[in-house]
Design a protein around this motif. Sequence first.
Motif, PDB file in Angstrom:
ATOM      1  N   UNK A   1      -5.018  -5.318   7.355  1.00 25.56           N
ATOM      2  CA  UNK A   1      -4.980  -4.697   8.674  1.00 25.56           C
ATOM      3  C   UNK A   1      -3.662  -3.978   8.960  1.00 25.56           C
ATOM      4  N   UNK A   2      -2.607  -4.230   8.170  1.00 24.59           N
ATOM      5  CA  UNK A   2      -1.335  -3.521   8.352  1.00 24.59           C
ATOM      6  C   UNK A   2      -0.933  -2.738   7.105  1.00 24.59           C
ATOM      7  N   UNK A   3      -1.790  -2.711   6.107  1.00 23.47           N
ATOM      8  CA  UNK A   3      -1.414  -2.127   4.818  1.00 23.47           C
ATOM      9  C   UNK A   3      -1.187  -0.624   4.871  1.00 23.47           C
ATOM     10  N   UNK A   4      -1.607   0.022   5.963  1.00 20.47           N
ATOM     11  CA  UNK A   4      -1.376   1.462   6.124  1.00 20.47           C
ATOM     12  C   UNK A   4       0.027   1.766   6.636  1.00 20.47           C
ATOM     13  N   UNK A   5       0.770   0.759   7.043  1.00 21.72           N
ATOM     14  CA  UNK A   5       2.117   0.967   7.598  1.00 21.72           C
ATOM     15  C   UNK A   5       3.129   1.025   6.456  1.00 21.72           C
ATOM     16  N   UNK A   6       2.945   1.988   5.579  1.00 21.78           N
ATOM     17  CA  UNK A   6       3.775   2.091   4.387  1.00 21.78           C
ATOM     18  C   UNK A   6       4.963   3.027   4.643  1.00 21.78           C
TER      19      UNK A   6
ATOM     20  N   UNK B   1       0.243   7.761   8.754  1.00 17.34           N
ATOM     21  CA  UNK B   1      -0.170   6.423   8.308  1.00 17.34           C
ATOM     22  C   UNK B   1      -1.685   6.267   8.389  1.00 17.34           C
ATOM     23  N   UNK B   2      -2.293   6.791   9.463  1.00 18.88           N
ATOM     24  CA  UNK B   2      -3.750   6.724   9.592  1.00 18.88           C
ATOM     25  C   UNK B   2      -4.412   7.520   8.480  1.00 18.88           C
ATOM     26  N   UNK B   3      -3.946   8.745   8.272  1.00 18.85           N
ATOM     27  CA  UNK B   3      -4.538   9.590   7.240  1.00 18.85           C
ATOM     28  C   UNK B   3      -4.417   8.996   5.854  1.00 18.85           C
ATOM     29  N   UNK B   4      -3.233   8.447   5.550  1.00 18.82           N
ATOM     30  CA  UNK B   4      -3.021   7.837   4.235  1.00 18.82           C
ATOM     31  C   UNK B   4      -3.914   6.616   4.048  1.00 18.82           C
TER      32      UNK B   4
ATOM     33  N   UNK C   1      -8.725  -1.343  11.908  1.00 21.46           N
ATOM     34  CA  UNK C   1      -7.316  -1.179  12.217  1.00 21.46           C
ATOM     35  C   UNK C   1      -6.924   0.297  12.299  1.00 21.46           C
ATOM     36  N   UNK C   2      -7.405   1.090  11.364  1.00 23.82           N
ATOM     37  CA  UNK C   2      -7.057   2.510  11.345  1.00 23.82           C
ATOM     38  C   UNK C   2      -7.627   3.255  12.536  1.00 23.82           C
TER      39      UNK C   2
ATOM     40  N   UNK D   1     -11.916  11.103   8.483  1.00 25.47           N
ATOM     41  CA  UNK D   1     -10.681  11.746   7.989  1.00 25.47           C
ATOM     42  C   UNK D   1     -10.632  13.214   8.389  1.00 25.47           C
ATOM     43  N   UNK D   2     -11.731  13.905   8.233  1.00 27.95           N
ATOM     44  CA  UNK D   2     -11.779  15.327   8.582  1.00 27.95           C
ATOM     45  C   UNK D   2     -11.678  15.529  10.086  1.00 27.95           C
ATOM     46  N   UNK D   3     -12.339  14.666  10.855  1.00 33.01           N
ATOM     47  CA  UNK D   3     -12.253  14.750  12.315  1.00 33.01           C
ATOM     48  C   UNK D   3     -10.798  14.670  12.769  1.00 33.01           C
ATOM     49  N   UNK D   4     -10.059  13.724  12.219  1.00 33.39           N
ATOM     50  CA  UNK D   4      -8.667  13.566  12.626  1.00 33.39           C
ATOM     51  C   UNK D   4      -7.816  14.748  12.187  1.00 33.39           C
ATOM     52  N   UNK D   5      -8.089  15.251  10.981  1.00 35.46           N
ATOM     53  CA  UNK D   5      -7.318  16.395  10.484  1.00 35.46           C
ATOM     54  C   UNK D   5      -7.581  17.647  11.310  1.00 35.46           C
ATOM     55  N   UNK D   6      -8.822  17.824  11.721  1.00 37.12           N
ATOM     56  CA  UNK D   6      -9.194  19.041  12.441  1.00 37.12           C
ATOM     57  C   UNK D   6      -8.894  18.975  13.936  1.00 37.12           C
TER      58      UNK D   6
END
Length: 316
Positions: free
Chosen positions: A62-67, A184-187, A230-231, A293-298
């Motif tokens: 749940x926190x692994x994206x906080x790199x 962090x969300x995108x990754x 989490x993301x 992923x695309x929704x967030x990018x766009x």
Amino acid sequence: MKYAAIFCLTPTLALANPQVDAAIDDHVLPRLAHLTEMTSDLVAAGCDAQAAWEDAAEAWIAVSHLRFGPTEVDNRAFALAFWPDPRGTTPKTLHGWLAEGNLDVSDASIAGRGFYAMEFLAFDEAFWEYEATCDLIGALAEDIHSNAVAIHDDWENRYAALIQEAGNDIYRDETESLQELYKAVGAGLEFMIDQRLGRPLGTFDRPRPTRAEMRRSVRSLANIATSLDSLTELAMILADDEIDSQITVFADRAHGRIAQIAALEGGADLSLVAQPADRFRVEALQQDITDIRLLLAEQLGPQLGVIEGFNSLDGD
């Protein structure tokens, strides 16, 4: 619009951004505190560590994206989570340590440390024949907890202020703070698409179910659900109401797909990817997450005025 009000702290300090504040106060710090609590329970569990390991591993996912920031200091994130491991270095390292009776892991190779190493010891019978296995489980649990505490303390006592009160050597303004969180969300979504789903999927002609994450503990699909929750939570903190509602729709669709897969034989560990009639469901889930992923990018990126840029998982 959510978090529309912005408050000035003092005339000499950078403006506090309410989205950044909410991300740290409602997402980052509580989830890291939960990780320290679960890893403390892991230490207390001793040799009978399977249940405590699952709780602690879920807290890590749940926190692994906080790199970034505190997780990068002293390779803490990699010491907690060395995966993927395409060369099978982790089991080789563990067998070597156990054969030698080496239990000093705090400064040892990251391949033998963290949640993925401990999964082998707790769930793979091949490691139960060694006399030192119980002691090594204890040593790894202590090391995991030590790293979790270090990350949490670093965030609380140093890094939270840096990202929330931009205007320093790391974050020059609030846009850079927002970009770090958006990145962090995108990754995290990319990691789900390419690694947590892509590795076991392999290709249609050559699926690779044994490459699924945490398959020995049958957590492969559960990790995807936890990470997705989490993301999307962090994304929705950053988003305005319109994008927030779209994220909800897309995430609900992905969770519905996860539930369908979980109900099938081989769904929990993703071994069903070896069956042509079932793998399409996992491919559909991969597409669901790609759509988020695309929704967030766009939409989210332009709304925040940021770009994704480099992330610490690039090239893994």
